[in-house]
Design an enzyme around this catalytic site. Structure first.
Site, PDB file in Angstrom:
ATOM      1  N   HIS A  63       0.860  -1.189   0.000  1.00 57.74           N
ATOM      2  CA  HIS A  63       0.000   0.000   0.000  1.00 57.74           C
ATOM      3  C   HIS A  63       0.890   1.229   0.000  1.00 57.74           C
ATOM      4  CE1 HIS A  63      -3.953   1.883   1.691  1.00 57.74           C
ATOM      5  NE2 HIS A  63      -3.301   2.736   0.930  1.00 57.74           N
ATOM      6  N   HIS A  65       1.539   4.944  -2.448  1.00 57.24           N
ATOM      7  CA  HIS A  65       1.060   5.779  -3.547  1.00 57.24           C
ATOM      8  C   HIS A  65       2.181   6.480  -4.309  1.00 57.24           C
ATOM      9  CE1 HIS A  65      -3.187   5.461  -2.394  1.00 57.24           C
ATOM     10  NE2 HIS A  65      -2.770   5.554  -1.136  1.00 57.24           N
ATOM     11  N   GLN A 145      -9.197  10.784   0.077  1.00 54.86           N
ATOM     12  CA  GLN A 145      -9.633  10.437  -1.272  1.00 54.86           C
ATOM     13  C   GLN A 145     -10.567  11.535  -1.797  1.00 54.86           C
ATOM     14  OE1 GLN A 145      -8.845   7.260  -2.817  1.00 54.86           O
ATOM     15  NE2 GLN A 145      -7.470   6.877  -1.100  1.00 54.86           N
ATOM     16  N   ARG A 231     -20.227  -1.444  22.573  1.00 56.55           N
ATOM     17  CA  ARG A 231     -21.544  -1.996  22.254  1.00 56.55           C
ATOM     18  C   ARG A 231     -21.743  -2.194  20.755  1.00 56.55           C
ATOM     19  NH1 ARG A 231     -23.056   1.111  26.790  1.00 56.55           N
ATOM     20  NH2 ARG A 231     -23.522   2.940  25.508  1.00 56.55           N
ATOM     21  N   GLY A 253       3.405   6.634  14.236  1.00 57.03           N
ATOM     22  CA  GLY A 253       3.152   7.458  15.395  1.00 57.03           C
ATOM     23  C   GLY A 253       2.190   8.596  15.144  1.00 57.03           C
ATOM     24  N   ASP A 278       1.736   3.589   3.080  1.00 51.70           N
ATOM     25  CA  ASP A 278       0.724   4.516   2.559  1.00 51.70           C
ATOM     26  C   ASP A 278       1.400   5.820   2.149  1.00 51.70           C
ATOM     27  OD1 ASP A 278      -1.786   5.298   1.742  1.00 51.70           O
ATOM     28  OD2 ASP A 278      -2.527   5.806   3.734  1.00 51.70           O
ATOM     29  N   LEU A 312      -5.399  13.533   7.688  1.00 49.89           N
ATOM     30  CA  LEU A 312      -4.153  12.891   7.280  1.00 49.89           C
ATOM     31  C   LEU A 312      -4.284  12.419   5.838  1.00 49.89           C
ATOM     32  CD1 LEU A 312      -3.334  10.879  10.505  1.00 49.89           C
ATOM     33  CD2 LEU A 312      -1.881  12.628   9.480  1.00 49.89           C
ATOM     34  N   ALA A 313      -3.252  12.635   5.056  1.00 49.63           N
ATOM     35  CA  ALA A 313      -3.272  12.317   3.627  1.00 49.63           C
ATOM     36  C   ALA A 313      -2.103  11.398   3.306  1.00 49.63           C
ATOM     37  CB  ALA A 313      -3.199  13.595   2.802  1.00 49.63           C
ATOM     38  N   GLY A 314      -2.292  10.106   3.565  1.00 52.45           N
ATOM     39  CA  GLY A 314      -1.175   9.203   3.388  1.00 52.45           C
ATOM     40  C   GLY A 314      -0.071   9.561   4.369  1.00 52.45           C
TER      41      GLY A 314
END
Length: 393
Positions: A63, A65, A145, A231, A253, A278, A312-314
């Site tokens: 994974h 990009h 995305q 639950r 992290g 990622d 967060l973007a990758g």
């Protein structure tokens, strides 16, 4: 070509030995521990003196990009060289070219470019296929995305793509709760493509039904999915407790708290947890403005976020960075973490018979690191694709 690695700590599947590894014509042919009968070096052989450093199986990133200013969505061989060269310098020997949610036309351009690249002479880390992340994801959990291109599950598209590029698509990430998703998951399973849950609002029962249909994977666990509640365990709870499902983790992290990483590591079977990066085009680059799937991204202090929402973007992570994080923040041993970075992704892709561990008869996809796990050299199929300045032979 013959290469002899000497004075290395060899990371095997379940143990570490100090010794030597012989590689001939790209294949590991002999492993000997110190004190055993070692193969003497011959004239013409390349001898690599590890000086007590670590010899690890090459990392497999399923994974990723992009990196070093390039993105797989560029659909360009020059960009693919930049990405695979950068990540090979951090120990990656194989990877899946990972897309983003985009137009059908843009995805098809990536498939064509990746097929062409895989068919040629790959000079750095090897492309092992394509991971389609989207476009059949949840509007509620787009993450980084582009929501403009989110689509309903479309079997016809997949049929067209595997007909044009058989064997190229290795994984597809989708939201299993969407209409038509279960049928698509079953079809993917029948055609040897891993169906992965990601960017999803699926509840616990929906993930269980998806696993019954053939879902076997979860991308960047805890991120862009319905979280764990006592639950309603949600997507995350199903991934933690269903042993049929491989779980990816971004161990930087930023994406996941170390305690949650430890929880995942203790919950999943030893062969069902996989390290990924990622990584996006900003990986390996200085702080500044970048792009992911047409959306502006800001990289600051190593964290990549959408410039508007702050999502967060990758990441800017490397596989060796993830490796060190796991050693620092969990009780896992070096062989344990090696399985997460090499053996388990190789098994996930059905490649463990040829790569993913150091064993006689396997391809010599190898990483040499110093005692602090800084990469000194990387070999793909016995050919050196990265050498840190000053590394001696």
């Amino acid at each position: 070509m013959t290469t002899l690695f000497q004075q290395v700590q060899i990371v095997l599947e379940n143990r570490i030995i100090q010794g030597n590894v012989l590689v001939q014509d790209g294949i590991i042919t002999h492993i000997s521990a110190d004190g055993e009968a070692a193969v003497p070096a011959h004239a013409g052989w390349t001898v690599v003196d590890g000086q007590g450093g670590w010899l690890l199986p090459g990392f497999i990133d399923i994974h990723v990009h992009g990196g070093f200013g390039a993105d797989f969505m560029d659909a360009d061989a020059g960009s693919y060289d930049a990405i695979t060269r950068f990540h090979s310098s951090h120990g990656t020997t194989g990877m899946l070219a990972t897309t983003v949610t985009a137009s059908k036309e843009a995805i098809e351009q990536v498939l064509a470019a990746a097929h062409s690249y895989c068919s040629g002479n790959m000079p750095y880390a090897a492309l092992l296929g394509v991971h389609l992340e989207g476009p059949f994801i949840s509007e509620k959990w787009p993450g980084a995305q582009n929501p403009a291109f989110i689509a309903e599950p479309n079997l016809e598209w997949l049929q067209q793509w595997i007909s044009a590029y058989p064997g190229l698509i290795r994984m597809l990430t989708l939201a299993p709760e969407k209409k038509g998703a279960l049928e698509l998951i079953s079809w993917l399973n029948e055609h040897g493509i891993a169906a992965a849950a990601g960017h999803t609002d699926a509840n616990y029962e929906e993930i269980a039904r998806a696993a019954d249909a053939g879902l076997t994977h979860a991308v960047h666990t805890f991120n862009a999915m319905r979280g764990l509640h006592h639950r309603e365990p949600g997507t995350a709870g199903a991934v933690l407790t269903d042993d049929r499902i491989y779980a990816e983790i971004i161990a930087d992290g930023e994406h996941v708290h170390p305690a949650a990483v430890r929880l995942l590591a203790s919950s999943k079977p030893a062969d069902k947890l996989i390290l990924i990066t990622d990584a996006i085009s900003a990986a390996g680059m200085p702080d500044g403005e970048y792009e992911l799937g047409g959306l502006p991204v800001t990289l600051k202090d190593g964290a990549a976020r959408l410039s508007g929402s702050g999502n967060l973007a990758g990441s800017s992570l490397t596989m060796m960075g993830a490796f060190r994080f796991m050693l620092d923040h969990t009780e896992l041993t070096v062989p344990d973490v090696s399985r997460l970075a090499s053996g388990n992704p190789a098994k996930r892709l059905g490649l463990f018979h040829t790569t993913g561990s150091i064993a006689a008869g396997k391809r010599a996809d190898l990483v040499l690191a110093d005692t602090n796990f800084e990469v000194l050299g990387t070999w793909v199929g016995g050919s050196r694709v990265y050498e840190r300045d000053g590394q001696r032979e």
